[in-house]
Design a protein around this motif. Sequence first.
Motif, mmCIF file in Angstrom:
data_model
loop_
_atom_site.group_PDB
_atom_site.id
_atom_site.type_symbol
_atom_site.label_atom_id
_atom_site.label_comp_id
_atom_site.label_asym_id
_atom_site.label_seq_id
_atom_site.Cartn_x
_atom_site.Cartn_y
_atom_site.Cartn_z
ATOM 1 N N VAL A 12 -27.886 23.341 51.848
ATOM 2 C CA VAL A 12 -28.023 23.308 53.116
ATOM 3 C C VAL A 12 -28.641 22.080 53.600
ATOM 4 C CG1 VAL A 12 -27.817 23.513 55.608
ATOM 5 C CG2 VAL A 12 -26.676 25.156 53.538
ATOM 6 N N VAL A 13 -28.230 20.749 53.964
ATOM 7 C CA VAL A 13 -29.438 20.076 54.410
ATOM 8 C C VAL A 13 -29.790 20.078 55.866
ATOM 9 C CG1 VAL A 13 -29.022 17.534 55.359
ATOM 10 C CG2 VAL A 13 -28.105 17.839 53.555
ATOM 11 N N ALA A 14 -31.848 19.997 55.687
ATOM 12 C CA ALA A 14 -31.870 20.890 56.086
ATOM 13 C C ALA A 14 -32.002 20.162 58.148
ATOM 14 C CB ALA A 14 -34.077 20.018 56.369
ATOM 15 N N THR A 15 -31.529 19.715 58.460
ATOM 16 C CA THR A 15 -31.434 19.372 59.672
ATOM 17 C C THR A 15 -30.141 20.142 60.342
ATOM 18 O OG1 THR A 15 -29.527 17.790 58.931
ATOM 19 C CG2 THR A 15 -31.372 16.466 59.832
ATOM 20 N N GLU A 16 -29.555 21.173 59.105
ATOM 21 C CA GLU A 16 -28.737 21.432 59.804
ATOM 22 C C GLU A 16 -28.938 23.267 60.335
ATOM 23 O OE1 GLU A 16 -24.206 20.928 59.541
ATOM 24 O OE2 GLU A 16 -26.269 19.672 60.071
ATOM 25 N N LYS A 17 -30.488 23.543 59.814
ATOM 26 C CA LYS A 17 -31.280 24.184 60.914
ATOM 27 C C LYS A 17 -30.526 25.371 60.264
ATOM 28 C CE LYS A 17 -33.256 22.158 64.398
ATOM 29 N NZ LYS A 17 -33.154 20.790 63.944
ATOM 30 N N PRO A 18 -30.315 26.957 59.236
ATOM 31 C CA PRO A 18 -30.240 27.905 58.300
ATOM 32 C C PRO A 18 -30.758 28.457 59.213
ATOM 33 C CG PRO A 18 -30.860 26.691 57.023
ATOM 34 C CD PRO A 18 -31.320 25.377 57.839
ATOM 35 N N LEU A 19 -29.560 30.324 59.099
ATOM 36 C CA LEU A 19 -30.438 31.161 60.451
ATOM 37 C C LEU A 19 -30.588 31.576 59.075
ATOM 38 C CD1 LEU A 19 -28.139 31.849 62.833
ATOM 39 C CD2 LEU A 19 -30.648 30.485 62.646
ATOM 40 N N LYS A 20 -29.672 31.798 57.424
ATOM 41 C CA LYS A 20 -30.145 32.644 56.700
ATOM 42 C C LYS A 20 -30.990 32.459 55.435
ATOM 43 C CE LYS A 20 -26.794 36.018 58.450
ATOM 44 N NZ LYS A 20 -25.625 36.812 58.063
ATOM 45 N N LEU A 21 -31.958 32.152 55.344
ATOM 46 C CA LEU A 21 -32.158 31.491 54.110
ATOM 47 C C LEU A 21 -32.670 32.332 52.447
ATOM 48 C CD1 LEU A 21 -35.624 29.740 55.243
ATOM 49 C CD2 LEU A 21 -33.294 28.824 54.210
ATOM 50 N N ASN A 22 -32.349 31.411 51.952
ATOM 51 C CA ASN A 22 -31.661 32.978 50.162
ATOM 52 C C ASN A 22 -33.484 33.006 50.209
ATOM 53 O OD1 ASN A 22 -31.972 33.713 47.571
ATOM 54 N ND2 ASN A 22 -29.888 33.165 47.319
ATOM 55 N N LEU A 23 -34.566 33.828 50.114
ATOM 56 C CA LEU A 23 -36.009 33.888 50.126
ATOM 57 C C LEU A 23 -36.248 34.312 48.440
ATOM 58 C CD1 LEU A 23 -36.804 35.426 53.243
ATOM 59 C CD2 LEU A 23 -37.346 33.074 52.925
ATOM 60 N N GLN A 24 -35.112 35.267 48.417
ATOM 61 C CA GLN A 24 -35.501 36.048 46.329
ATOM 62 C C GLN A 24 -35.637 34.149 45.526
ATOM 63 O OE1 GLN A 24 -35.296 38.850 45.911
ATOM 64 N NE2 GLN A 24 -35.784 39.010 43.875
ATOM 65 N N HIS A 25 -34.815 33.553 46.175
ATOM 66 C CA HIS A 25 -34.082 32.035 45.101
ATOM 67 C C HIS A 25 -35.690 31.865 44.760
ATOM 68 C CE1 HIS A 25 -33.079 28.118 44.028
ATOM 69 N NE2 HIS A 25 -33.747 27.841 44.977
ATOM 70 N N TYR A 26 -36.724 31.326 46.339
ATOM 71 C CA TYR A 26 -37.551 31.192 46.201
ATOM 72 C C TYR A 26 -38.450 31.844 45.261
ATOM 73 C CZ TYR A 26 -36.222 27.611 49.327
ATOM 74 O OH TYR A 26 -35.077 26.358 50.297
ATOM 75 N N LEU A 27 -38.608 33.278 45.511
ATOM 76 C CA LEU A 27 -39.462 34.277 44.787
ATOM 77 C C LEU A 27 -38.947 33.570 43.454
ATOM 78 C CD1 LEU A 27 -41.835 35.907 44.786
ATOM 79 C CD2 LEU A 27 -39.548 38.170 44.227
ATOM 80 N N GLU A 28 -38.368 33.458 42.520
ATOM 81 C CA GLU A 28 -37.959 33.479 41.305
ATOM 82 C C GLU A 28 -37.856 31.676 40.826
ATOM 83 O OE1 GLU A 28 -33.924 34.862 41.069
ATOM 84 O OE2 GLU A 28 -34.446 37.283 41.005
ATOM 85 N N LYS A 29 -37.524 30.982 41.741
ATOM 86 C CA LYS A 29 -37.746 29.834 40.602
ATOM 87 C C LYS A 29 -38.263 28.449 41.338
ATOM 88 C CE LYS A 29 -33.291 30.178 39.108
ATOM 89 N NZ LYS A 29 -32.965 30.537 38.041
ATOM 90 N N GLN A 30 -39.533 28.934 42.232
ATOM 91 C CA GLN A 30 -40.477 27.948 42.698
ATOM 92 C C GLN A 30 -41.817 28.965 42.224
ATOM 93 O OE1 GLN A 30 -39.511 24.876 44.762
ATOM 94 N NE2 GLN A 30 -38.767 25.128 42.959
ATOM 95 N N LEU A 31 -41.675 30.082 42.593
ATOM 96 C CA LEU A 31 -42.980 30.294 42.737
ATOM 97 C C LEU A 31 -43.368 31.071 41.062
ATOM 98 C CD1 LEU A 31 -43.618 32.869 46.084
ATOM 99 C CD2 LEU A 31 -44.900 30.659 44.955
#
Length: 780
Positions: free
Chosen positions: A733-752
Amino acid sequence: MSELITVEGFVLTKQQLKTKYGFALCYWLTSDLGPIQVMVEQQEAVFFVLSSDLLQILALLKSENILLRTQALGLKSFDQQAISGCYFSTLHGFYQAKKIIQQAGFRLFEADVRHCDRFLMERFIRGSVLVQGQAIKKQGYLTLQQAKMKPSTYQPNFSVVSLDIECSGQGILFSVGLYSDDFDVVIMVGAPQHSEQNIVWVSDEEQLLVQLQRYFVERDPDVIIGWNVIDFDMSLLYRRAEQLGVPLYLGRAQQAMQLSERAVGKLLLPGRVVLDGIDTLKNATYHFNSFSLASVAEQLIGEKKLIESDDRLAEIEHQFKYDKLALAKYNLKDCQLVWDIFKQEKLIDFAILRTQLTGLELERQGGSVAAFVNLYLPLMHRSGYVAPNLGDHNHHFNSPGGYVMNSQPGLYQNVIVLDFKSLYPSIIRTFLIDPIGMVEGLLAPTQSIAGFHDAYFSRTAHHLPNLIATLWQARDVAKQQKNKMLSQAIKIIMNSFYGVLGSTGCRFYDPRLSSSITLRGHEIMLATRAEIERLGYQVIYGDTDSTFVQLASELSAEECKKIGFLLQKKINNFWCDYCEKKYKIASYLEIEFETLYSPFFMPTIRGSLEGSKKRYVGQVSDANGDHLVFKGMETVRSDWTELAREFQYNLFTLIFAGDSVEVYIKQVISDLMAGRLNHLLLYKKRLRQHLSEYVKNIPPHAQAAQKMSMKYPEKTPKRGQWIEYVITLDGPVVATEKPLKLNLQHYLEKQLQPIADSILPTLNMSFAQFLSGQVNLFEN
């Protein structure tokens, strides 16, 4: 009355003009006497043909009543056929003959070289010029007739103005800002208002254009600078003037601006140069994730635009309607930002240097091929040859790129890097690689230097090695004088020569030439590695011109540097001996001990035990302390999140310092999953094509842009636009949309995890051991 004068100046613009006597060349100069119009009358345009085709060509042109004169020349083609020149007193005759001869299937040579370029090129005039002619004083400038020109060393002092326009989404003009160090004004459409700013109020767009022309006459700038100023500002002014039926005479001598659809030289403003900030920065090899004025100004001069809204156009339209004084301030601020960037980075000085080195126009973007032709063509003619046409070589194979060794991954305490100084130019200079040199070398291979793919290079007939030698010496002088700008300009020109010879868009392209450079580079890198290992040291990686050497862990920094300089001396001696013994030539190959990394890490390819290429991180120490250098890693890539970059940087800082990483990794995971790092989760990627063209395998940033476009059609992103987005439980989602539910598991697995998995196995650890107790999805 006219008088014969001699004056120095700098070429701003050039034109080919029809006259009652045929055609003339018109050059506008800036000089200490002010602007000068130089007229070189009664010229002849020329192209070349095979002498064996001349009788048939003359019969063909005679049947079409085309007048010309011909001359047998002491020139030949690359395949050793005699050449004749065809000379035309009118441009119409030249272009008509060119078309007829090509349609008949005869070979033409150099028919694409404009005569106004050839005239300067053959006289070795590169910007700075000495002119003699009959001077006639005009209103605001001099005209020199019957002019003669030759090169000089004149250094111009341009009068410059920064220009920026504001307009509606439909291209309706609101205002024009002009700014220099001693002058500023905003021409604004609207009813007069009191203001401390210098605002000239006009009733409508027509009056705005009239007032703009008045300022151009009064201020009479040599150079107009701006941001995307050619493709946007000047193009919009031209189109609006056409639509409104208002003449737009912004050139000198009240000449009209000319705009074409050509990729090169699309804008001509007689007597004035328009320099775009983006193009000039790119020519000077600046790199930014975004070349927007807002981004570049913040990075280079630490200043911001006055409107930072996500929808800047809507804010501009709002200000024009309700707060014209704020819009005037915004308009002028943009002019000032461009001015300050040009001044701080000395971009006009760089443009002048580039022209004096290559003969390219000040405003020319890129142009490596054109620069090479400018430098090489007159030298080639003096060697008795005309230039080939594209594809004349009849050799069709791909030249290899630079040599990249397989790496030995791991964590090392001491690694030194030895770099060949300007490897490809030094190969050209040492092994005499040159288009004419190859033509002559193939005629006498036993007396020549062998290249690759059956290429041979003459030991005596060549130009490119001498050109590089001249530039090399000039760069050494620039370095001694601490003239970084000149040194950088020369480096760019020298390094472009290989790229030109390897470009199918260059008339001198021949894969035997480019292969004789790159394959010689492979040979040099392999032999250098073998010699270093013969001396008892281990090479762990090599890339194009750099060799990475592992040294013993217990050595001090001073001991490592001592070995580095020793290897530098031995390798340079090795190549001197090698070139003398095998080829009887002098070696200009020069390796330098460049860097000591302590420690140094070379990762594996993800999911493999094999070492990666063009990716590493090392620590260097200088007077300001220790610094980490990342190459190809996530820390220096814009398509990774700030979370990934910070995590990688901090992880290596701890590892290189010998500190434990366990506590830090656990804390980052905890903070991420608790939502405390949401401000670091932004992705940023550019749309490489129109949004509608993303159909199959749609990447995340395009998915986010498509969602926004469906919701807000008026905000549909355009090709080339940067998309900032996050990954939610519902996808990107484009960042300006201010989402309420981030997929934090994605960032854990794909970034860290990818970052951790690249280094932790070296420490006998794994990222998996930190994940116990983590749930799959977290909402915040």
